[in-house]
Scaffold this active site. Structure first.
Site, PDB file in Angstrom:
ATOM      1  CE  LYS A   1      -1.934  -1.138   3.903  1.00  0.00           C
ATOM      2  NZ  LYS A   1      -1.185  -2.376   4.211  1.00  0.00           N
TER       3      LYS A   1
ATOM      4  NE  ARG B   1      -4.440  -1.280   9.804  1.00  0.00           N
ATOM      5  CZ  ARG B   1      -3.264  -0.730   9.501  1.00  0.00           C
ATOM      6  NH1 ARG B   1      -3.188   0.351   8.784  1.00  0.00           N
ATOM      7  NH2 ARG B   1      -2.161  -1.311   9.884  1.00  0.00           N
TER       8      ARG B   1
ATOM      9  NE  ARG C   1       7.966  -2.591   6.105  1.00  0.00           N
ATOM     10  CZ  ARG C   1       6.646  -2.505   6.238  1.00  0.00           C
ATOM     11  NH1 ARG C   1       5.936  -1.842   5.371  1.00  0.00           N
ATOM     12  NH2 ARG C   1       6.054  -3.087   7.247  1.00  0.00           N
TER      13      ARG C   1
ATOM     14  NE  ARG D   1       6.631  -0.524   9.954  1.00  0.00           N
ATOM     15  CZ  ARG D   1       5.467  -0.473   9.283  1.00  0.00           C
ATOM     16  NH1 ARG D   1       5.392   0.209   8.156  1.00  0.00           N
ATOM     17  NH2 ARG D   1       4.423  -1.115   9.731  1.00  0.00           N
TER      18      ARG D   1
ATOM     19  NE  ARG E   1       2.119  -4.886  11.213  1.00  0.00           N
ATOM     20  CZ  ARG E   1       3.156  -4.566  10.444  1.00  0.00           C
ATOM     21  NH1 ARG E   1       4.362  -5.019  10.743  1.00  0.00           N
ATOM     22  NH2 ARG E   1       2.994  -3.806   9.402  1.00  0.00           N
TER      23      ARG E   1
END
Ligand code: AP5
Length: 213
Positions: free
Chosen positions: A13, A88, A127, A155, A166
């Site tokens: 996203k 969300r 990432r 992160r 998640r």
């Protein structure tokens, strides 16, 4: 245009949103980025959000909605926005409708980026983010340039167990939004997100072609 990018954590996203924002000339409103910025700035909001983010849980709606309401009032969002990571859950979706409705606007389209869980877990481990610019890279698929490579960071919530949690939260709270938007008559475009970044972008742009910007 007001566009929602929907998809599991790591579906792409943020990556697609940044490309679209540049292409369409409207801002990307990414609640995750805003929370991380608040955390870096040491605000009470950032400190409160951190424990939810580290646990892979959703930050309470009232915190998120206040932040989005303020952001939408900024002049650069007058012509529309790309929503990344927001809404969300159905409550946030209804509140967004009310906010936009109050401005004489509505959601034009939802793009749902479809990526399977195992691909996501692999992606997240690679990432990296540039703390100075916020630009997101991937060690294999989109490596940072040499001058940035030394300062990129991972992160805190990209550890495998947090990513899997998640994903559960996503399935429980966020995935039902696909059906929600279909039910209320907003066009929902499903895009296979497990392809090269440029291919995904081409398809998204083709799907949006012809819509008012
Ligand atoms: P948030 O920051 O929104 O995280 P997320 O939704 O879990 O999504 P990500 O940012 O992890 O992934 P993405 O889909 O943007 O993928 P990306 O483009 O980076 O939220 C974090 C936390 O904040 C939440 O857990 C929650 O606590 C809180 N929060 C945020 N918003 C909230 C809200 N509205 N309500 C309540 N709480 C909220 O890509 C991932 C990686 O893959 C990158 O390395 C990228 O380079 C790579 N990649 C991208 N596309 C491709 C491709 N096509 N092929 C190969 N690699 C690719």
């Amino acid at each position: 245009m007001n566009l929602i990018l929907l998809g599991a954590p790591g579906a792409g996203k943020g990556t697609q949103g940044a490309l679209l924002a540049e292409r369409l000339g409207i801002p990307k409103i990414a609640t995750g980025d805003m929370l991380r910025e608040a955390l870096r700035a040491g605000t009470p909001l950032g400190t409160e959000a951190k424990r939810y983010m580290d646990a892979g849980e959703l930050v309470p709606d009232q915190v998120i909605l206040g932040m989005v309401r303020e952001r939408l009032a900024e002049p650069d969002a007058a012509g529309g926005a790309i929503f990344d990571g927001f809404p969300r859950n159905v409550e946030q979706a209804k509140s967004l409708d009310d906010m936009l409705g109050g401005m004489g606007r509505g959601i034009d389209a939802v793009v749902y980026l479809d990526v399977d869980d195992e691909t996501i877990v692999r992606r997240m481990s690679g990432r990296r983010t540039d703390p100075e610019t916020g630009v997101v890279y991937h060690v294999e698929h989109n490596p940072p340039p040499a001058e940035v490579a030394g300062r990129v960071v991972q992160r805190d919530d990209d550890r495998e167990e947090t990513v899997r949690h998640r994903l559960e939260v996503y399935r429980r709270s966020t995935a039902p939004l696909v059906e929600h938007y279909r039910t209320v008559g907003v066009p929902v475009h499903t895009v296979d997100g497990d392809r090269a970044i440029e291919e995904v972008q081409r398809e998204v742009l083709a799907l949006l072609d012809g819509r008012p910007t």
